[in-house]
Design an enzyme around this catalytic site. Structure first.
Site, PDB file in Angstrom:
ATOM      1  N   LYS A 182       0.839  -1.204   0.000  1.00  0.00           N
ATOM      2  CA  LYS A 182       0.000   0.000   0.000  1.00  0.00           C
ATOM      3  C   LYS A 182       0.876   1.257   0.000  1.00  0.00           C
ATOM      4  O   LYS A 182       1.907   1.311   0.693  1.00  0.00           O
ATOM      5  CB  LYS A 182      -0.904  -0.034   1.234  1.00  0.00           C
ATOM      6  CG  LYS A 182      -1.948   1.062   1.310  1.00  0.00           C
ATOM      7  CD  LYS A 182      -2.862   0.789   2.511  1.00  0.00           C
ATOM      8  CE  LYS A 182      -3.894   1.858   2.711  1.00  0.00           C
ATOM      9  NZ  LYS A 182      -4.790   1.551   3.856  1.00  0.00           N
ATOM     10  N   SER A 219      -9.219   2.539   2.939  1.00  0.00           N
ATOM     11  CA  SER A 219      -8.200   3.158   2.113  1.00  0.00           C
ATOM     12  C   SER A 219      -7.316   2.174   1.355  1.00  0.00           C
ATOM     13  O   SER A 219      -6.481   2.580   0.556  1.00  0.00           O
ATOM     14  CB  SER A 219      -7.320   4.058   2.986  1.00  0.00           C
ATOM     15  OG  SER A 219      -6.696   3.309   4.030  1.00  0.00           O
ATOM     16  N   SER A 270     -10.182   0.169   6.881  1.00  0.00           N
ATOM     17  CA  SER A 270      -9.467   0.401   5.620  1.00  0.00           C
ATOM     18  C   SER A 270      -9.108  -0.868   4.860  1.00  0.00           C
ATOM     19  O   SER A 270      -8.844  -0.811   3.659  1.00  0.00           O
ATOM     20  CB  SER A 270      -8.197   1.211   5.877  1.00  0.00           C
ATOM     21  OG  SER A 270      -8.519   2.535   6.211  1.00  0.00           O
TER      22      SER A 270
END
Length: 474
Positions: free
Chosen positions: A81, A156, A180
């Site tokens: 990520k 996210s 997330s």
């Protein structure tokens, strides 16, 4: 060697088996991924930063070792990520402030994955600083949901979820504060787990005990998820909260055949509205545990303080980590980030102390709840994937939310209670959009959680619905 399409559709466990028998090499897999990314990623924007040269150098070094010495992942490619440092690779955090930043050193979680045979080939897209459960930013733009390209992938860890769903990753790294990992897993029809605090060692930042956010695994099915959790787990002296590797592997736990005796289902945890269709789909999925002889009841722990508590602790976290950026780069921050930081800077010591006390009480009540129930099941997200043009969910089932994170209460309440939780694909809306079921257990109960998730996954029969080619809006 199997064809590209066969390899793209294979499970991560099957890919690792092929690596361990020499049927494929890490370099073969990188070639397959590079071709698949060229084919589909332009439609979804999941992996905006690629580092295949670095990946091939790492793979060649790994291949100098005997196959049995290459680690648990044996050369499996993994995207990281874009909130996490990978040495020599661009890390934007989704922010124009850092659009050209190159990491000088990898985070502990990346070092650990590489030491266990992972090969990093890409960074997955994320909203600015991970703020907001919709993956868009001013550096790379929006990540689109492959089930319907007009819809959000959530966030996210949206880029990671979409990479898995479209076959540009077999496994993926993510992080989770207020869902997330779990929200994008739900929206994209894959599995994502928020592990217990300390299960995955990472480089501390701001404070040693900053633990609202944890790192965790994402995959297409429960066994693959367990494999990656095994590869991510382990203690490290630089992360004093990190936990040792358990005696029994998480993959063995997932395959154990163990089933819960009694589970609870709650459509709303008593704290949030839920879209009626989502509630119906998740309730039906939870009730199917009864087919395995499991007692299913409707119940939930008392989490009534979750909204106030999370609002304060999240704002405090933003103030600790981003106040300097507000002072020097305010014009480059998105409105939601500014709001979070300013909320944090206005907090009093009394408010922070009250929120910490609330978290202690909610955790204690939740631990007590799990003396009666093995698992708690809820919707992973209170709505189906929403239009990509909406920055967040402003209203659900007739209730308007006070801010841009309140719609995430069903997941952030579990964060506050310090529980491991995952999102499991459990069905589809009438329009064909995925819905995820949040499965929760007591702190440090990942083995029981994975076994229960695998049991329900088998009953539901949805394993293998991904990867898919991106689909335009109907």
């Amino acid at each position: 060697m199997a064809s590209d399409q066969e390899l793209v559709r294979a499970t991560a466990c099957a890919i690792v088996d092929k690596l361990n028998t020499g049927e494929v090499t890490p370099l073969d897999l990188l070639d397959v991924l590079e071709r698949r990314i060229a084919e589909v990623d332009g439609k979804v924007n999941a992996l905006p930063t690629l580092c295949f040269d670095r990946a091939r150098d790492h793979a060649k070094t790994l291949m100098k070792k005997p196959i049995g010495d290459r680690g648990l992942l044996a050369g499996m490619p993994i995207p990281i990520k874009d909130l996490v440092n990978v040495e020599g690779v661009r890390m934007t955090q989704g922010s124009p402030i850092f659009k050209d930043a190159i990491s000088e050193r990898s985070d502990l979680v990346v070092e650990h994955l590489e030491n266990t045979g992972g090969v990093v080939y890409a960074k997955s897209n994320t909203p600015e600083f991970g703020a907001g459960a919709n993956t868009f930013n001013e550096v790379f733009g929006a990540t689109l949901n492959p089930w319907d390209l007009s819809r959000s992938a959530a966030g996210s860890s949206g880029g990671a979820a979409v990479a898995l769903a479209t076959g540009t990753a077999w496994l993926a790294h993510g992080t989770d504060m207020g869902g997330s990992l779990r929200n994008p897993a739900s929206f994209c029809g894959i599995v994502g787990m928020r592990p217990s605090i300390g299960r995955v060692a990472h480089t501390p930042s701001a404070t040693i005990d900053r633990n609202l956010t944890v790192h965790g695994p994402m995959a297409r099915n429960v066994e693959d998820l367990a494999l990656l959790l095994d590869a991510m787990s382990g203690e490290h002296p630089a992360d004093p909260l990190s936990l040792p590797v358990p005696q029994i592997s998480f993959l063995s736990a997932a395959r154990s055949g163990n089933k819960p005796k009694r589970i609870a289902y709650s459509p709303d945890l008593g704290i949030t509205p839920v879209d009626p269709e989502v509630a119906a789909i998740t309730r039906k999925a939870a009730s199917r545990f009864a087919e395995a002889g499991v007692i299913v009841e409707e119940a939930h722990p008392d989490l009534r303080e979750a909204h106030e508590c999370f609002h304060v602790l999240r704002a405090f976290d933003f103030a600790m980590t981003k106040a300097a950026l507000l002072r020097t780069k305010r014009d480059l921050l998105k409105p939601e980030v500014i709001w979070n930081i300013e909320e944090g800077l206005r907090l009093t010591v009394e408010q922070i102390a009250r929120a910490e006390a609330q978290r202690v009480e909610m955790t204690a009540r939740t631990v007590e709840f799990f003396k009666t129930y093995d698992l708690l099941l809820t919707p992973a997200t209170i709505v189906a994937p929403f239009p990509i043009g909406n920055r967040y969910v402003a209203e659900c089932a007739g209730k308007k939310f006070d801010n841009y994170v309140e719609w995430l209460a069903i997941v952030y309440a579990i964060t506050l209670a310090c529980c491991p939780a995952l999102s499991l694909p459990c069905g589809f809306t009438a329009s064909g959009l995925p819905v995820g079921l949040q499965m929760v257990t007591a702190p440090r109960g990942e083995a029981q959680l994975l076994a229960g998730a695998k049991a329900l996954e088998d009953i539901l029969g949805l394993r293998g619905t991904t990867p898919i080619d991106p689909r335009p809006a109907p």
